[in-house]
Scaffold this active site. Sequence first.
Site, PDB file in Angstrom:
ATOM      1  N   GLU A 114      -0.744  -7.635  -9.176  1.00 20.10           N
ATOM      2  CA  GLU A 114      -0.642  -6.722  -8.046  1.00 20.10           C
ATOM      3  C   GLU A 114      -0.465  -7.493  -6.742  1.00 20.10           C
ATOM      4  O   GLU A 114      -1.132  -8.503  -6.541  1.00 20.10           O
ATOM      5  CB  GLU A 114      -1.916  -5.862  -7.956  1.00 20.10           C
ATOM      6  CG  GLU A 114      -2.161  -5.014  -9.187  1.00 20.10           C
ATOM      7  CD  GLU A 114      -3.444  -4.193  -9.090  1.00 20.10           C
ATOM      8  OE1 GLU A 114      -4.086  -4.168  -8.019  1.00 20.10           O
ATOM      9  OE2 GLU A 114      -3.794  -3.562 -10.103  1.00 20.10           O
ATOM     10  N   GLU A 181       3.418   2.104  -8.102  1.00 19.46           N
ATOM     11  CA  GLU A 181       2.399   3.125  -8.404  1.00 19.46           C
ATOM     12  C   GLU A 181       2.159   3.995  -7.177  1.00 19.46           C
ATOM     13  O   GLU A 181       1.890   3.496  -6.073  1.00 19.46           O
ATOM     14  CB  GLU A 181       1.084   2.439  -8.836  1.00 19.46           C
ATOM     15  CG  GLU A 181      -0.017   3.450  -9.123  1.00 19.46           C
ATOM     16  CD  GLU A 181      -1.210   2.876  -9.875  1.00 19.46           C
ATOM     17  OE1 GLU A 181      -1.201   1.683 -10.253  1.00 19.46           O
ATOM     18  OE2 GLU A 181      -2.165   3.648 -10.097  1.00 19.46           O
TER      19      GLU A 181
HETATM   20  O1  KIV Z   1      -3.826  -1.040 -15.384  1.00 17.50           O
HETATM   21  C1  KIV Z   1      -2.951  -0.207 -15.612  1.00 17.50           C
HETATM   22  O2  KIV Z   1      -3.005   0.573 -16.570  1.00 17.50           O
HETATM   23  C2  KIV Z   1      -1.822  -0.125 -14.694  1.00 17.50           C
HETATM   24  C3  KIV Z   1      -1.065   1.150 -14.721  1.00 17.50           C
HETATM   25  C4  KIV Z   1      -1.732   2.143 -13.841  1.00 17.50           C
HETATM   26  C5  KIV Z   1       0.324   0.948 -14.367  1.00 17.50           C
HETATM   27  O3  KIV Z   1      -1.579  -1.018 -13.942  1.00 17.50           O
END
Ligand code: KIV
Length: 274
Positions: A114, A181
């Site tokens: 991220e 997201e």
């Molecule tokens: O951790 C996860 O499942 C994700 C999704 C929300 C894309 O990053």
Amino acid sequence: MKNTVVTFRNAKNHEKLAMLTAYDYTMAKLMDQSGVNALLVGDSLGMVMLGYESTLAVTMADMVHHCAAVSRGVKEALVVCDMPFMSYQSSVYDAVVNAGRLVKEGGAEAVKLEGGDAFCPHVKAIVQASIPVMAHLGLTPQSVNALGGYKVQGKSAEDAQRLVDDARKLEDAGAFAILLECVPAALAAFVRERVSVPVIGIGSGAGCDGQVLVYQDMLGMYDKMTPKFVKRFASIGDAMKQAFAAYVEEVKTGRFPAEEHAFSMKDEIIGKLY
Ligand code: KIV
């Protein structure tokens, strides 16, 4: 056919990509047999599998353990594993070492992390180590405390422009795909047109190159939080509760196990016992 990062690259402008989260062998095998392009061992496992309030407590050991289980169930899907909170934010060195662990010990074929601009050096270094990286922008759950909650991102002109710039920089840093997201659909579609790598959306509208959902959400198995963008494709949670209740009832009334569920032996052997 085995899905790889090349499948992802070639799908852009030709074919939509379908991705689901997976955390264990059995589910991964079922999903793999359903034609899904990629399985994401998401750090969402902290919430939907381990019962935490957020993804922040998830460890490298958790991710390695679950990723290895998923990898054992998969033949065709690309296995992407999330880098958990503080496994890459601390340094570029940590990012490479921990991405390597997810590949070596978890069997991941790509990792996801991220963050935007600030994490381009991390992405570059991981890619240089021959580990494909999916970048995650928009609502980044590991930043829940900094963002002040799980909210739609990129609504102001400034935030939207930053997101577009970040997407371009992450592509330049070598990310093979970008996950968006919870960003407005028009912004996701704009980003999708401005980068040459596939954009995978969750809560980001139909204009993306592909979609991902957390399987407990789409199967109606997790009721602590149901985001607006989730479509329930089945009510497995209710079906499971019914089956569990029927089992309890049959055990208590003695209807289960029946004769066909038991093993027999010769009466004379039982007769010899004292
Ligand atoms: O951790 C996860 O499942 C994700 C999704 C929300 C894309 O990053």
